[in-house]
Design an enzyme around this catalytic site. Structure first.
Site, mmCIF file in Angstrom:
data_model
loop_
_atom_site.group_PDB
_atom_site.id
_atom_site.type_symbol
_atom_site.label_atom_id
_atom_site.label_comp_id
_atom_site.label_asym_id
_atom_site.label_seq_id
_atom_site.Cartn_x
_atom_site.Cartn_y
_atom_site.Cartn_z
ATOM 1 N N LYS A 47 82.268 23.072 56.695
ATOM 2 C CA LYS A 47 82.692 22.230 55.590
ATOM 3 C C LYS A 47 83.410 22.996 54.483
ATOM 4 O O LYS A 47 83.985 22.389 53.595
ATOM 5 C CB LYS A 47 81.500 21.439 55.026
ATOM 6 C CG LYS A 47 80.728 20.650 56.044
ATOM 7 C CD LYS A 47 81.584 19.765 56.951
ATOM 8 C CE LYS A 47 82.139 18.557 56.306
ATOM 9 N NZ LYS A 47 81.442 17.322 56.618
ATOM 10 N N SER A 289 72.731 21.160 64.351
ATOM 11 C CA SER A 289 73.859 20.444 64.967
ATOM 12 C C SER A 289 74.598 21.364 65.940
ATOM 13 O O SER A 289 75.248 20.895 66.875
ATOM 14 C CB SER A 289 74.805 19.869 63.914
ATOM 15 O OG SER A 289 75.541 20.878 63.276
HETATM 16 N N1 PMP Z 1 77.164 19.754 61.487
HETATM 17 C C1 PMP Z 1 76.762 19.925 60.222
HETATM 18 C C2 PMP Z 1 75.538 20.754 59.963
HETATM 19 C C3 PMP Z 1 77.471 19.324 59.178
HETATM 20 O O1 PMP Z 1 77.056 19.487 57.914
HETATM 21 C C4 PMP Z 1 78.604 18.538 59.485
HETATM 22 C C5 PMP Z 1 79.355 17.840 58.389
HETATM 23 N N2 PMP Z 1 78.614 16.857 57.728
HETATM 24 C C6 PMP Z 1 78.992 18.382 60.812
HETATM 25 C C7 PMP Z 1 78.252 19.028 61.777
HETATM 26 C C8 PMP Z 1 80.158 17.496 61.242
HETATM 27 O O2 PMP Z 1 81.413 17.864 60.736
HETATM 28 P P1 PMP Z 1 82.514 16.758 60.394
HETATM 29 O O3 PMP Z 1 82.181 16.177 59.039
HETATM 30 O O4 PMP Z 1 83.814 17.487 60.368
HETATM 31 O O5 PMP Z 1 82.469 15.683 61.413
#
Ligand code: PMP
Length: 500
Positions: A47, A289
């Protein structure tokens, strides 16, 4: 470009250009599985890219004026990235965040100078978004709108996607695997790959217990396309930062543009397990994630033909999850196995019950330096500062008292005997000797109120408990916050708690 030989004008120049690393143990043998490790960004997540992209886009458009406050709803990583960008560029930042996201995130943002406004967990992602919108409207702040701002995918098309193209130039890339939070990574990377590497399949993962895309049910929306409440299939899940309780517009765009070849549901427990396996088998320390995306990537690998190449995004660092289920099985105390190691040598048996301490040798009578004694007397009877603590800079008990005084807004003077100020001619030691001669106590801290000796850390906490502290503060007209009602012992770090 080799970072080590490059100089940067500020930290923002180091965002992006994250490494792509091959997995050697977790990948099945018949494929090449690579991961793109976004933890290498300065604030440890993907991010950072969006934070810089959104702020610089708003600056260019004139939507963000010098010194204007920035506000955003975020599950953490966007806020942490924005906090860095705003710190460098001098914008105050207010973040709204649901209270159930890890406390590391709150603390990191505040450490970087941001304000964090918590919203009820029950109101989910929509609740924190509504609060951010209202704050922006009420105060005229700049709202980043990460879920719909085109500057978010643009940042990924300009950076993440280009890095991937360059890394796989002249080589095959059969699958690109990602999850979605806003969908910025997905939309921004997938549209570039579609145009330039049409053979690459785009795989999107989502929690198996909360399948928004997989359900095929469209997101209810208002006329302005903003989400009208939660998606009917949303359920709380373990993957912080993934699938909010609505399908973001940027994600929906990726669906409409037919950028997604396959949606893979991913199990929460499996994601936690794979995050730990990345750490323990590949030495790659990343968040939940990331384990989740890897889980989806491994599903793809299983079905991929021999020789296929798979690239999997790992969105953030594992350090953000110390207080979450990811670390719940990681013990604080020694395990049986560690105890066995500790017991396996004859000496330095710190695990064994301590032998009764031998009594300290009687103190050699020490001459009290008259000026040190005069200093102590002057300090403890100073009517301008009735609360005095004689302390050491690095003493945990002193810090516990400091935390307790701060919580109750009690002003005090701290005489830090080991600080530079008292090092010359060993003055700190002279003062300590004069103090001990006066109180007959040799330990530190020692706390006085209006010249009266209260004792050390636990004496102050006990006085707080039984009301004596309040009475003394009142007697000496010391202002303090009477509304704070906490057990003072909670200010001790847990390893210092007196054992029952
Ligand atoms: N994993 C984590 C830990 C995140 O904070 C985010 C963003 N919220 C994402 C994945 C997904 O990224 P994006 O917002 O580009 O879809």
């Amino acid at each position: 470009m080799n970072r080590a030989t490059q100089k940067f004008n500020d930290i923002l120049g180091t965002i992006g250009d994250t490494p792509i690393v091959r997995l050697n143990k977790l990948a099945p043998r018949h494929v090449s599985l690579y991961v793109k490790i976004e933890a290498f960004n300065p604030m440890g997540s993907v991010k950072d890219r969006l934070a810089l992209g959104v702020i610089e886009d708003a600056e260019r458009r004139g939507d963000l004026k010098p010194g204007q406050t920035v506000v955003e709803a975020t599950s953490g990583n966007t806020g942490i990235g924005l906090a860095m960008v705003c710190a460098v560029k001098g914008y105050p930042l207010v973040v709204t965040m649901a209270e159930n996201f890890s406390i590391e995130r709150r603390k990191l943002m505040r450490f970087l100078g941001a304000r964090v406004v918590l919203t009820p967990a029950a109101l989910k992602g929509s609740g924190m978004l509504a609060k951010a919108v209202e704050l922006a409207q009420t105060h005229g702040w700049f709202l980043c709108r990460q879920f719909e701002n085109e500057a978010n995918p643009d940042a990924h098309s300009r950076t993440t996607a280009q890095e991937i193209l360059a890394a796989f130039a002249g080589e095959r890339l059969d699958y690109f695997v990602t999850g979605f939070g806003t969908g910025g990574t997905l939309k921004g990377v997938a549209r570039v790959l579609r145009a330039q590497r049409p053979e690459t399949q785009i795989i999107v993962c989502e929690p198996d217990n909360s399948q928004l895309l997989g359900s095929g049910i469209p997101q209810p929306r208002h006329a302005d396309r903003s989400p009208a409440g939660s998606h009917p299939n949303f359920r709380p899940h373990l993957m912080q930062g993934w699938s909010p309780d609505f399908i973001p517009r940027l994600t929906e765009d990726a669906v409409a543009l037919k950028l997604i070849d396959r949606i893979v549901p991913v199990n929460g427990a499996q994601s936690l397990k794979l995050s730990r396996e990345l750490a323990q088998q590949e030495g790659i320390f990343v968040g939940i994630s990331a384990g989740a995306t890897l889980s989806g990537a491994l599903t793809v690998c299983e079905q991929a033909r021999p020789g296929a190449t798979v690239l999997c995004m790992l969105p953030d660092t594992g350090e953000r999850y110390l207080s979450t289920p990811l670390f719940s099985e990681i013990p604080v105390d020694m395990t049986e196995e560690e105890l066995a190691i500790a017991r396996s040598t004859p000496n330095y048996r710190f695990d064994a019950p301590a032998a009764a301490p031998s009594p300290p040798p009687p103190d050699a009578p020490q001459a009290i330096a008259p000026d040190a004694d005069a200093f102590v007397k002057r300090t403890i009877t100073d009517p301008g500062q009735p609360v005095v603590m004689f302390a050491l800079e690095w003493c945990e008990f002193c810090w516990s008292v400091r935390r307790m005084f701060a919580k109750h807004e009690i002003a005090y003077r701290s005489v830090d005997l080991d600080s530079v100020e008292y090092q010359k001619d060993n003055r700190g030691a002279d003062i300590r000797a004069a103090l001990s001669a006066r109180t007959a106590v040799s330990t530190i801290p020692q706390i006085f109120i209006g010249g009266e000796f209260i004792g050390g850390c636990t004496d102050v906490f006990n006085a707080h408990k039984d009301g004596r502290l309040d009475a003394l503060l009142e007697k000496h007209h010391v202002a303090y916050n009477r509304n704070v009602r906490v057990d003072a012992y909670s200010f001790l770090p847990s390893w210092l708690h007196p054992r029952a």
